[in-house]
Design an enzyme around this catalytic site. Structure first.
Site, mmCIF file in Angstrom:
data_model
loop_
_atom_site.group_PDB
_atom_site.id
_atom_site.type_symbol
_atom_site.label_atom_id
_atom_site.label_comp_id
_atom_site.label_asym_id
_atom_site.label_seq_id
_atom_site.Cartn_x
_atom_site.Cartn_y
_atom_site.Cartn_z
ATOM 1 N N ASP A 220 0.360 -1.410 0.315
ATOM 2 C CA ASP A 220 0.267 0.388 -0.171
ATOM 3 C C ASP A 220 1.010 1.248 0.194
ATOM 4 O O ASP A 220 1.269 1.591 1.193
ATOM 5 C CB ASP A 220 -0.925 0.174 1.108
ATOM 6 N N HIS A 225 0.429 8.256 3.840
ATOM 7 C CA HIS A 225 0.922 7.033 4.994
ATOM 8 C C HIS A 225 3.173 7.409 4.481
ATOM 9 O O HIS A 225 3.561 6.682 5.318
ATOM 10 C CB HIS A 225 1.131 5.655 4.746
ATOM 11 N N ILE A 240 0.506 9.212 8.450
ATOM 12 C CA ILE A 240 -0.739 8.766 8.749
ATOM 13 C C ILE A 240 -0.116 7.313 9.006
ATOM 14 O O ILE A 240 -0.623 6.535 8.055
ATOM 15 C CB ILE A 240 -2.216 9.211 9.708
ATOM 16 N N GLY A 243 -4.864 1.833 7.916
ATOM 17 C CA GLY A 243 -5.535 1.478 8.937
ATOM 18 C C GLY A 243 -5.552 -0.598 9.636
ATOM 19 O O GLY A 243 -5.698 -1.127 10.052
#
Length: 321
Positions: A220, A225, A240, A243
């Site tokens: 990903d 990120h 961040i 998830g």
């Protein structure tokens, strides 16, 4: 919220209303995903395995052939990677009849069923379909279901269902009777609430400052990120954590606390993404045993905010518990 799909994709396709018939009639092409033990070990490190103790007796087998074991063991959340290998976000970009702005896309929930032990290397065949479509007025909800099979034998291995919120894409049906479609049993996902009692076990785990950079090696590569400027455009002070990475942390805590470190004990996993995590923050996972499930809630210690909740269903609870 995961931001699992690149924010650089072409957007602003929400000038027309969503067409439910086109969305539901679409047939996805099958795709394959081939992986090695190296990929499995990198994933385990990406979700914090052996992060606090490099020789952790309940986690070393995720990254090393401990005591002569022929293959490393696989965390069940590794299968969440299977549907996310497409660069076009699970096929949403090419889904006819679906109109939305990709910048307003949120990954809201993830449900996983594991039917047999996950091999540490191999090729899986993914068959995807739209399992749900709901008009929520200001948003549309799409549920994408991916069933994965072992290519060599044709045996079913697992199923992922990703719930995606498309803000601004709703309002395509009569507001007095909003459109709602679901193609799976209503009782398939266990309805839960966080208990008011004290947790059975609390597990604390600090993420590394580089956690998102390590996790992204599993496929990903959303710059949300890793790129500070992209993160700031999205409203965050810095990049961040994914998830699904946080879901991996929480599931690993359950396996370590209730399954004696055995990943094959997990039957199903459900996670609801509530809030972002910044790499370097401390995750506190509170767990309540309600056999055969463990209800969990993960909080960020530094902000005292819940970021994830859900449950893990276990095939057999150890008698010691």
């Amino acid at each position: 919220m995961t931001g699992s799909f690149p924010v650089t994709m072409a957007s602003s396709r929400n000038s027309a209303k969503t067409d439910p018939k086109l969305v539901l009639s679409h047939k996805f092409a099958e795709d394959e995903f081939t992986y090695s033990e190296r990929a499995v070990a990198i994933y385990a490190l990406g979700v914090g395995a052996c992060g606090a103790d490099a020789v952790d007796t309940k986690e070393l087998h995720y990254v090393y052939h401990r005591d002569g074991q022929p293959f490393i063991k696989v965390l069940p959340t590794f299968v969440s990677l299977y549907p996310f290998q497409k660069s076009n976000g699970l096929g949403l970009v090419d889904l006819p009849g679906l109109h939305y702005d990709t910048k307003l896309l949120l990954h809201g929930q993830q449900y996983i069923e594991v039917y047999r032990p996950i091999p540490s290397s191999g090729t899986v065949v993914n068959k995807a379909s739209v399992a749900g479509l709901h008009d929520k007025g200001k948003a549309a909800i799409v549920e994408l279901e991916t069933t994965s099979y072992l290519k060599e034998t044709g045996e079913i291995l697992c199923m992922n269902r990703s719930t995606v919120f498309l803000r601004g894409a709703g309002g395509f049906s009569d507001s007095s009777k909003p459109y709602s479609y679901t193609a799976y049993p209503a009782n398939q996902i266990f309805r839960f609430s966080i208990p008011k009692s004290e947790p059975t076990i609390v597990y604390e785990d600090r993420t590394q400052n580089s956690q998102a950079l390590l996790y992204r090696l599993s496929g990903d590569y959303n710059p949300l990120h890793s790129d500070p400027s992209i993160a700031q455009i999205a409203g965050f002070t810095r990049p961040i954590q994914h998830g699904l990475c946080t879901l991996g942390f929480a599931t690993r805590a359950v396996i370590k606390s209730f399954c004696n470190g055995d990943p094959t004990a997990v039957k199903s996993i459900f996670g609801r993404f509530l809030l972002h995590v910044y790499p370097g923050e401390t995750l506190v996972t509170e767990m309540w045993l309600q056999a055969p499930r463990v209800i969990y809630q993960t909080k960020v210690k530094e902000r005292n905010q819940a970021v994830l909740s859900g449950y893990v269903e276990i095939r057999q609870i150890p008698s010691s518990l």
